[in-house]
Scaffold this motif. Structure first.
Motif, PDB file in Angstrom:
ATOM      1  N   GLU A  96       0.883  -0.985   0.008  1.00 43.60           N
ATOM      2  CA  GLU A  96      -0.060  -0.096  -0.095  1.00 43.60           C
ATOM      3  C   GLU A  96       0.761   1.130  -0.014  1.00 43.60           C
ATOM      4  OE1 GLU A  96      -3.513   0.872  -0.812  1.00 43.60           O
ATOM      5  OE2 GLU A  96      -3.289  -1.053   0.261  1.00 43.60           O
ATOM      6  N   ILE A  97       1.904   1.139   0.801  1.00 45.25           N
ATOM      7  CA  ILE A  97       2.976   2.456   0.983  1.00 45.25           C
ATOM      8  C   ILE A  97       3.514   2.552  -0.672  1.00 45.25           C
ATOM      9  CG2 ILE A  97       5.016   3.205   1.810  1.00 45.25           C
ATOM     10  CD1 ILE A  97       4.002   1.775   4.553  1.00 45.25           C
ATOM     11  N   SER A 100       1.294   4.040  -3.102  1.00 47.51           N
ATOM     12  CA  SER A 100       1.372   5.581  -2.877  1.00 47.51           C
ATOM     13  C   SER A 100       2.569   6.471  -3.348  1.00 47.51           C
ATOM     14  CB  SER A 100       1.028   5.942  -1.225  1.00 47.51           C
ATOM     15  OG  SER A 100       0.872   7.132  -1.251  1.00 47.51           O
ATOM     16  N   LEU A 101       3.787   5.670  -3.056  1.00 44.68           N
ATOM     17  CA  LEU A 101       4.804   6.178  -3.442  1.00 44.68           C
ATOM     18  C   LEU A 101       5.290   6.257  -4.903  1.00 44.68           C
ATOM     19  CD1 LEU A 101       7.352   4.979  -0.531  1.00 44.68           C
ATOM     20  CD2 LEU A 101       6.745   7.531  -0.899  1.00 44.68           C
ATOM     21  N   VAL A 104       3.278   8.693  -6.496  1.00 42.55           N
ATOM     22  CA  VAL A 104       3.806   9.970  -6.550  1.00 42.55           C
ATOM     23  C   VAL A 104       5.070  10.093  -7.828  1.00 42.55           C
ATOM     24  CG1 VAL A 104       5.302  11.724  -5.237  1.00 42.55           C
ATOM     25  CG2 VAL A 104       3.401  10.488  -4.309  1.00 42.55           C
ATOM     26  N   ARG A 107       3.560  10.543 -11.154  1.00 41.55           N
ATOM     27  CA  ARG A 107       3.187  12.093 -11.345  1.00 41.55           C
ATOM     28  C   ARG A 107       4.431  12.969 -11.296  1.00 41.55           C
ATOM     29  NH1 ARG A 107       2.218  15.945  -6.832  1.00 41.55           N
ATOM     30  NH2 ARG A 107       1.570  14.043  -5.511  1.00 41.55           N
ATOM     31  N   PHE A 108       5.425  12.669 -10.770  1.00 40.16           N
ATOM     32  CA  PHE A 108       6.537  13.545 -10.906  1.00 40.16           C
ATOM     33  C   PHE A 108       7.132  13.226 -12.437  1.00 40.16           C
ATOM     34  CE2 PHE A 108       8.388  13.945  -6.416  1.00 40.16           C
ATOM     35  CZ  PHE A 108       7.076  14.695  -6.081  1.00 40.16           C
ATOM     36  N   ARG A 112       7.812  16.072 -15.086  1.00 43.90           N
ATOM     37  CA  ARG A 112       9.120  16.596 -15.265  1.00 43.90           C
ATOM     38  C   ARG A 112       9.539  15.914 -16.987  1.00 43.90           C
ATOM     39  NH1 ARG A 112       9.138  17.234  -9.238  1.00 43.90           N
ATOM     40  NH2 ARG A 112      10.789  15.965  -8.524  1.00 43.90           N
ATOM     41  N   LEU A 166      12.609   9.665  -2.983  1.00 47.07           N
ATOM     42  CA  LEU A 166      11.584   8.561  -3.350  1.00 47.07           C
ATOM     43  C   LEU A 166      12.024   7.349  -3.857  1.00 47.07           C
ATOM     44  CD1 LEU A 166       8.498   8.943  -3.880  1.00 47.07           C
ATOM     45  CD2 LEU A 166       8.989  10.038  -6.046  1.00 47.07           C
ATOM     46  N   TRP A 212      -1.767  13.775 -12.711  1.00 44.55           N
ATOM     47  CA  TRP A 212      -2.467  13.334 -11.760  1.00 44.55           C
ATOM     48  C   TRP A 212      -3.308  11.888 -12.107  1.00 44.55           C
ATOM     49  CZ3 TRP A 212      -2.111  14.612  -6.948  1.00 44.55           C
ATOM     50  CH2 TRP A 212      -1.561  15.786  -6.830  1.00 44.55           C
ATOM     51  N   GLU A 215      -0.595   9.155 -11.744  1.00 50.10           N
ATOM     52  CA  GLU A 215      -0.549   8.875 -10.151  1.00 50.10           C
ATOM     53  C   GLU A 215      -1.613   7.892  -9.963  1.00 50.10           C
ATOM     54  OE1 GLU A 215      -0.081  11.866  -7.453  1.00 50.10           O
ATOM     55  OE2 GLU A 215      -0.608  10.490  -5.722  1.00 50.10           O
ATOM     56  N   ARG A 219      -1.146   3.934  -8.838  1.00 45.87           N
ATOM     57  CA  ARG A 219      -1.727   3.592  -7.358  1.00 45.87           C
ATOM     58  C   ARG A 219      -2.390   2.255  -7.640  1.00 45.87           C
ATOM     59  NH1 ARG A 219      -2.571   8.122  -2.990  1.00 45.87           N
ATOM     60  NH2 ARG A 219      -3.299   6.231  -1.803  1.00 45.87           N
TER      61      ARG A 219
ATOM     62  N   ILE B  97       6.080  14.094  -0.957  1.00 49.67           N
ATOM     63  CA  ILE B  97       6.297  12.763  -0.468  1.00 49.67           C
ATOM     64  C   ILE B  97       5.551  12.561   0.865  1.00 49.67           C
ATOM     65  CG2 ILE B  97       7.852  11.008   0.234  1.00 49.67           C
ATOM     66  CD1 ILE B  97       9.824  12.232  -1.782  1.00 49.67           C
ATOM     67  N   SER B 100       2.000  12.414   0.815  1.00 51.93           N
ATOM     68  CA  SER B 100       1.341  11.285   0.284  1.00 51.93           C
ATOM     69  C   SER B 100       1.354  10.185   1.463  1.00 51.93           C
ATOM     70  CB  SER B 100       2.037  10.749  -1.048  1.00 51.93           C
ATOM     71  OG  SER B 100       1.554   9.588  -1.382  1.00 51.93           O
ATOM     72  N   LEU B 101       2.359  10.007   2.159  1.00 49.32           N
ATOM     73  CA  LEU B 101       2.729   9.097   3.135  1.00 49.32           C
ATOM     74  C   LEU B 101       1.742   9.396   4.317  1.00 49.32           C
ATOM     75  CD1 LEU B 101       6.642   8.787   3.237  1.00 49.32           C
ATOM     76  CD2 LEU B 101       4.855   6.990   2.403  1.00 49.32           C
ATOM     77  N   VAL B 104      -1.552   8.027   3.471  1.00 52.78           N
ATOM     78  CA  VAL B 104      -1.805   6.649   3.884  1.00 52.78           C
ATOM     79  C   VAL B 104      -2.082   6.422   5.213  1.00 52.78           C
ATOM     80  CG1 VAL B 104      -0.653   4.599   3.649  1.00 52.78           C
ATOM     81  CG2 VAL B 104      -0.657   6.193   1.741  1.00 52.78           C
ATOM     82  N   ARG B 107      -5.253   7.282   6.449  1.00 56.06           N
ATOM     83  CA  ARG B 107      -6.193   6.314   5.987  1.00 56.06           C
ATOM     84  C   ARG B 107      -6.273   4.880   6.771  1.00 56.06           C
ATOM     85  NH1 ARG B 107      -5.351   2.473   1.484  1.00 56.06           N
ATOM     86  NH2 ARG B 107      -3.683   3.911   0.774  1.00 56.06           N
ATOM     87  N   PHE B 108      -5.098   4.659   6.983  1.00 53.04           N
ATOM     88  CA  PHE B 108      -4.949   3.375   7.980  1.00 53.04           C
ATOM     89  C   PHE B 108      -5.513   3.733   9.451  1.00 53.04           C
ATOM     90  CE2 PHE B 108      -0.958   1.367   6.168  1.00 53.04           C
ATOM     91  CZ  PHE B 108      -1.528   1.028   4.702  1.00 53.04           C
ATOM     92  N   LEU B 166       6.023   3.080   7.750  1.00 57.10           N
ATOM     93  CA  LEU B 166       5.304   4.289   7.179  1.00 57.10           C
ATOM     94  C   LEU B 166       5.827   5.167   8.323  1.00 57.10           C
ATOM     95  CD1 LEU B 166       3.282   5.344   5.801  1.00 57.10           C
ATOM     96  CD2 LEU B 166       1.184   4.622   6.937  1.00 57.10           C
ATOM     97  N   GLU B 215      -7.759  10.301   4.145  1.00 52.21           N
ATOM     98  CA  GLU B 215      -6.499  10.242   3.390  1.00 52.21           C
ATOM     99  C   GLU B 215      -6.450  11.704   2.370  1.00 52.21           C
ATOM    100  OE1 GLU B 215      -5.341   6.779   1.027  1.00 52.21           O
ATOM    101  OE2 GLU B 215      -3.810   8.073  -0.080  1.00 52.21           O
ATOM    102  N   ARG B 219      -3.537  14.570   2.801  1.00 49.70           N
ATOM    103  CA  ARG B 219      -2.750  14.826   1.624  1.00 49.70           C
ATOM    104  C   ARG B 219      -2.772  16.367   1.545  1.00 49.70           C
ATOM    105  NH1 ARG B 219      -1.877  10.500  -2.828  1.00 49.70           N
ATOM    106  NH2 ARG B 219      -0.894  12.266  -3.949  1.00 49.70           N
TER     107      ARG B 219
END
Lengths: 252, 252
Positions: A96-97, A100-101, A104, A107-108, A112, A166, A212, A215, A219, B97, B100-101, B104, B107-108, B166, B215, B219
């Motif tokens: 899950e983490i 999310s990462l 991101v 998205r970056f 970029r 990241l 977005w 992202e 996810r 970052i 985003s974390l 999460v 949410r948890f 996390l 969440e 964010r």
DNA sequence: TCAACAAATATTACATACACTTTTGCCGCT
DNA sequence: AGCGGCAAAAGTGTATGTAATATTTGTTGA
């Protein structure tokens, strides 16, 4: 307590990284932890490790400290290092983490933009996957090949995010014992096809510069891997009636 | 090259953590790096550090290894450790970052629920903030107080997420030099009020067991802090015409 | 049989000496 | 002056000895 198990797997080979025994030792210990040959919760003895690996205690300590920094080991003052426990909950959470990462990161990357090289690598990865999936079913070794393809896609997109923190965090998510992707090969053709389709869509969003959307797609993509993993693990733990805490390594 | 600067700040005090010099040394070096008294990119000399801190090289090396694991230092074989560079881009990204974390995490927390203690702590934090903001303007020291209140809120919610990885990653985001929250105090009353309102809404979502809403709110909340930071930094770099790379520490 | 305590053992923490690598700086040369 | 190469100096990598701490073992008394 016959705790001489496991550590026998470690061999006193010179190690790959020349000129720095600490790094070589670190690689060997990490490998042993990740593939499960030293059990979770187990205490790592400096002198025994140094004997086994044929180096002094100093590089061993350095390696242990570094691995603790990676989150693979726990440290307690005057009690040394132990292999960190990863209950099933934590493994699932790690996905899950990571979802999310990597979201991101996508998205970056979309913000970029990709270098020509990165575009080429991803398009090669997409094409290779297409060809591999054309047949409609897998042969022996195909899943290993796809794992490489999959890795190229994710790694390249991550590189395009151009953010070191990241990258390091995602790397940590990948280095969760047992769940480490190389241990998971038992996926079905349909699953792989759907994930490869995800790759196509994610890439389109990145190229179209829609951060977005990229992202969100990423996810969902990683989350679906999590779902497959959970399904796989629960089925496995129903089959062989060991404890459900995912203690042992998965079948290669 | 008069590179004896900076390291003079470190003092050979016994350190707080008893019984383990390595940890004490680690705290001292981290502090020196975070408050900017050793410049980014600078090489950390083991022998000099050990002399300055009045310990041998062994605990110094251990501390450096650990700090590299935290992402605060870089390591290169045979060249030792250097203070990692954090360009403005990386600092801003770190907030993204973290957003985003922490999302999460919220949410948890909403999924897993809060313990009575955690509820009490958060409600205390919310109440204290309400009272502090009642007056409509800040007096001296109020921002420091609110920083504590803010920290309690976030820390408690993070604890309620019940996930160690996390927590560690978010902690790393907090430990980015220069941007470290304790260096940022120049916020306006209106900003703080809005953020405190965010806290209320986030808590409501968590209590109502609405994970995805929690969440999303979290964010957005952290992202808005990022926006404030960017505004603050750009204004500051426009005022005093030093380089815009955010080299020096921010005013306390 | 069990708990509490003490000695013995094992293990980590730290200091230090030596080996190897990198950096510095000097010298002669062009 | 500028440059290449060599030697000295500085700095990191490793090994090992000693001190401090934790763990185990064994014994005693209830």
């Amino acid at each position: 307590m016959t705790d001489q198990t496991g550590q026998a797997i470690l061999e006193p080979t010179g190690g790959s990284r020349a000129g720095n025994r600490a790094l070589s030792v670190m690689d060997q210990i990490r490998e042993a932890v990740l593939n499960g040959s030293v059990a979770a919760g187990k205490r790592l003895n400096e002198v025994r490790l140094s004997r086994t690996l044929a180096v002094s205690r100093t590089p061993v300590r350095a390696a242990l400290q570094a691995l603790a920094g990676e989150g693979l080991l726990d440290y307690a003052p005057n009690r040394g290092f132990t292999v960190r426990e990863f209950p099933l909950d934590a493994i699932v959470d790690a996905y899950e983490i990571r979802a999310s990462l990597e979201g991101v990161a996508a998205r970056f990357a979309a913000e970029r933009g990709l270098s020509p090289d990165e575009k080429a690598t991803i398009e090669r990865s997409l094409g290779a996957g297409d060809r591999l999936l054309e047949r409609g079913s897998f042969e022996a070794g195909d899943l290993t090949i796809y794992r490489e393809i999959n890795g190229d896609f994710h790694d390249t997109l991550l590189a395009a995010a151009r953010n070191r923190m990241l990258a390091e965090m995602i790397r940590i998510c990948h280095h969760v014992p047992v769940s480490s992707s190389r241990n998971i090969v038992a996926f079905e053709h349909r699953d792989v096809r759907r994930r490869h389709d995800d790759h196509h869509r994610i890439y389109e969003a990145v190229i179209a510069r829609e951060p977005w959307r990229a992202e969100m797609l990423m996810r969902e993509h990683v989350s679906s891997v999590k779902a497959s993993l959970v399904k796989f693990l629960t089925e496995r733990s129903r089959d062989n009636e060991t404890d459900a805490a995912a203690a042992g390594p998965l079948p290669g």
